[in-house]
Motif scaffolding. Structure first.
Motif, short mmCIF file in Angstrom:
data_model
loop_
_atom_site.label_atom_id
_atom_site.label_comp_id
_atom_site.label_asym_id
_atom_site.label_seq_id
_atom_site.Cartn_x
_atom_site.Cartn_y
_atom_site.Cartn_z
N TRP A 1 51.26 -11.19 77.42
CA TRP A 1 50.95 -11.86 76.16
C TRP A 1 49.46 -11.76 75.86
CZ3 TRP A 1 51.95 -13.36 71.59
CH2 TRP A 1 51.17 -14.32 70.96
N GLN A 2 48.61 -11.98 76.89
CA GLN A 2 47.17 -11.87 76.68
C GLN A 2 46.77 -10.44 76.32
OE1 GLN A 2 46.00 -13.46 80.50
NE2 GLN A 2 45.37 -15.42 79.60
N LEU A 3 47.45 -9.47 76.94
CA LEU A 3 47.19 -8.07 76.60
C LEU A 3 47.51 -7.81 75.13
CD1 LEU A 3 46.49 -5.20 77.71
CD2 LEU A 3 48.96 -4.89 78.03
N LEU A 4 48.65 -8.35 74.69
CA LEU A 4 49.04 -8.16 73.28
C LEU A 4 48.09 -8.90 72.34
CD1 LEU A 4 51.17 -7.17 71.19
CD2 LEU A 4 52.38 -9.32 71.59
N ARG A 5 47.73 -10.12 72.70
CA ARG A 5 46.91 -10.99 71.83
C ARG A 5 45.46 -10.51 71.72
NH1 ARG A 5 43.84 -13.12 69.32
NH2 ARG A 5 43.50 -15.31 68.75
N HIS A 6 44.89 -10.10 72.86
CA HIS A 6 43.44 -9.84 72.87
C HIS A 6 43.08 -8.35 72.87
CE1 HIS A 6 42.57 -14.08 73.41
NE2 HIS A 6 43.49 -14.13 74.38
N VAL A 7 44.03 -7.47 73.14
CA VAL A 7 43.70 -6.04 73.21
C VAL A 7 44.49 -5.23 72.17
CG1 VAL A 7 43.67 -3.99 74.68
CG2 VAL A 7 43.12 -6.23 75.65
N ILE A 8 45.83 -5.37 72.20
CA ILE A 8 46.65 -4.50 71.36
C ILE A 8 46.53 -4.87 69.88
CG2 ILE A 8 49.02 -3.81 70.86
CD1 ILE A 8 49.63 -3.98 73.81
N LEU A 9 46.70 -6.17 69.58
CA LEU A 9 46.65 -6.56 68.16
C LEU A 9 45.28 -6.30 67.52
CD1 LEU A 9 48.79 -9.81 67.81
CD2 LEU A 9 49.16 -7.58 66.79
N PRO A 10 44.16 -6.67 68.16
CA PRO A 10 42.87 -6.33 67.52
C PRO A 10 42.68 -4.82 67.35
CG PRO A 10 42.55 -8.00 69.20
CD PRO A 10 43.96 -7.52 69.35
N GLY A 11 43.16 -4.04 68.34
CA GLY A 11 43.01 -2.59 68.22
C GLY A 11 43.87 -1.99 67.12
N ALA A 12 45.05 -2.59 66.90
CA ALA A 12 45.96 -2.05 65.88
C ALA A 12 45.72 -2.64 64.50
CB ALA A 12 47.41 -2.32 66.29
N LEU A 13 44.91 -3.68 64.39
CA LEU A 13 44.75 -4.38 63.11
C LEU A 13 44.26 -3.49 61.96
CD1 LEU A 13 45.17 -7.11 61.85
CD2 LEU A 13 42.84 -7.74 62.48
N PRO A 14 43.27 -2.60 62.17
CA PRO A 14 42.89 -1.73 61.04
C PRO A 14 44.05 -0.89 60.50
CG PRO A 14 41.24 -1.63 62.78
CD PRO A 14 42.39 -2.39 63.34
N GLU A 15 44.87 -0.35 61.42
CA GLU A 15 46.02 0.45 60.97
C GLU A 15 47.03 -0.44 60.25
OE1 GLU A 15 46.69 3.65 61.40
OE2 GLU A 15 45.18 4.37 62.80
N ILE A 16 47.22 -1.68 60.72
CA ILE A 16 48.18 -2.57 60.09
C ILE A 16 47.77 -2.87 58.65
CG2 ILE A 16 49.14 -4.89 60.18
CD1 ILE A 16 48.94 -4.77 63.22
N ILE A 17 46.50 -3.20 58.46
CA ILE A 17 46.05 -3.52 57.10
C ILE A 17 46.11 -2.29 56.20
CG2 ILE A 17 44.11 -4.38 55.74
CD1 ILE A 17 43.27 -6.05 58.08
N THR A 18 45.81 -1.12 56.77
CA THR A 18 45.95 0.11 55.97
C THR A 18 47.41 0.32 55.56
OG1 THR A 18 44.08 1.11 57.14
CG2 THR A 18 45.56 2.59 55.99
N GLY A 19 48.33 0.02 56.46
CA GLY A 19 49.75 0.13 56.12
C GLY A 19 50.15 -0.83 55.01
N VAL A 20 49.59 -2.05 55.04
CA VAL A 20 49.88 -3.02 53.97
C VAL A 20 49.33 -2.51 52.63
CG1 VAL A 20 49.41 -5.36 53.17
CG2 VAL A 20 49.96 -4.97 55.57
#
Length: 286
Positions: A195-214
Motif C-alpha cells: 500500500w505504501q509503495l502504491l501511495r508514495h511511489v506508484i501514484l505520484p509517478g503515474a499522476l502526470p500520465e493520469i491527468i494527461t489521460g483525463v
C-alpha cells in the motif's frame, strides 16, 4: 638610492562574490512576444479571415454567416433562447452531462487502470476488451445503447462516459507501468508495504500520465456530446446545433460550435493548471 618595485596585481583585502553584473540588454530588444501574444495573433487572424470571406461575398451568409450576425444571434439567444431554452440553459444541460460522465470515467478508469498496470494477469484479460471498443466511433454503438438503456439521460451520459473512459484507463495503466523499477525496489528494500509503495511511489509517478489521460478523455467527451444529444434531447448545445442544422440556421450552428470550443478550452486550461500544481516535477530531467 634603492626604490620599492610596484605591485603587478592589486589584491583586494576581501573577495566579493555578490550579485554578478546584469547583462546589458541590446538596444531595440526590450520586449519579446510571449505565447499569449502569438495565440491572440492567431485568433485575430482567424477572425479577420472569417470577416473578409463573408464581407467579400465569396461565401453566401446561408453557408457562413458574418461574425457580426453570430454576435447578434448570441444576444438574441441569451434573451429569447432557441428551441424553448436560452443559451445558458442549453450550456448548463450539456455541462451536467459532461461533468457527470467525466466523474464516472475518473472513478472507474483510474482504479481499473492501476489494477491493469500493477497486475499483468488483469492486463492480459482486459486489454482485448479495451482495444475492441476503443477504436469504435460512438455513433456505431449508439443504437445498442438506446435499445438497452432507453432514451433517457442515462443513455446520453453513458455514451459520453464510454468515450472518456478509454483514454483515462489506458493513460493510467501506461503511467503505472512506466514508474521506475529502481524506485520501487528502493522503497521495498526500505521496508515499504504494498500500500505504501502504491501511495508514495506508484501514484505520484503515474499522476502526470493520469491527468494527461483525463485531458484527452475530456476532448473525446466533447466530440461525443453532439451524438449523445441526438437521443431525444430537449436541451443541450449538441441538441441546439442539430436542430439549427435541420432548418439551415447556420448562425446558431456556428454560435453553438464557438461556445463548445470556448468551454472546452476553459476546462483544458483548468486541467493544465491542475497538472502544474499537482505534478510540478513533470517534464524535468531529474
Amino acid at each position: 638610492m634603492p626604490t620599492t618595485p610596484p605591485a603587478l596585481i592589486a589584491v583586494p583585502d576581501t573577495l566579493d562574490f555578490g550579485t554578478p553584473p546584469a547583462t546589458p540588454v541590446p538596444a531595440g530588444r526590450h520586449w519579446q512576444p510571449q505565447a499569449a501574444h502569438w495565440a491572440a495573433l492567431s485568433i485575430a487572424s482567424l477572425l479577420l479571415l472569417w470577416w473578409a470571406l463573408t464581407a467579400s461575398g465569396l461565401i453566401a451568409p446561408l453557408f457562413l454567416p458574418p461574425p457580426q450576425a453570430v454576435l447578434a444571434k448570441f444576444d438574441e439567444l441569451l434573451l429569447n433562447g432557441y428551441m424553448d431554452a436560452t443559451l445558458p440553459q442549453h450550456l448548463l444541460a450539456s455541462l451536467q452531462r459532461m461533468l457527470l460522465a467525466l466523474l464516472a470515467a475518473v472513478v472507474v478508469g483510474i482504479p481499473l487502470g492501476i489494477v491493469i498496470g500493477v497486475f499483468p494477469l488483469a492486463r492480459h484479460l482486459l486489454d482485448p476488451v479495451i482495444e475492441f471498443y476503443r477504436p469504435l466511433p460512438p455513433l456505431a454503438y449508439l443504437p445498442l445503447i438506446v435499445i438497452w438503456f432507453g432514451i433517457g439521460e442515462l443513455s446520453k451520459v453513458l455514451l459520453i462516459f464510454l468515450a472518456i473512459l478509454a483514454p483515462v484507463l489506458i493513460a493510467t495503466a501506461h503511467g503505472v507501468t512506466s514508474v521506475s523499477q529502481l524506485r520501487q525496489q528502493a522503497a521495498l528494500s526500505l521496508g515499504a508495504s504494498r500500500w505504501q509503495l502504491l501511495r508514495h511511489v506508484i501514484l505520484p509517478g503515474a499522476l502526470p500520465e493520469i491527468i494527461t489521460g483525463v485531458r484527452i478523455g475530456l476532448g473525446a467527451g466533447w466530440s461525443t456530446l453532439v451524438a449523445a444529444e441526438l437521443i431525444a434531447a430537449t436541451r443541450g448545445l449538441g441538441f441546439m446545433i442539430q436542430s439549427a442544422a435541420q432548418f439551415l440556421v447556420t448562425d446558431v450552428v456556428v454560435l453553438g460550435i464557438i461556445v463548445i470550443a470556448l468551454v472546452a478550452f476553459a476546462l483544458e486550461l483548468g486541467l493544465r493548471r491542475l497538472q502544474q500544481r499537482l505534478t510540478p516535477w513533470h517534464g524535468q530531467n531529474h
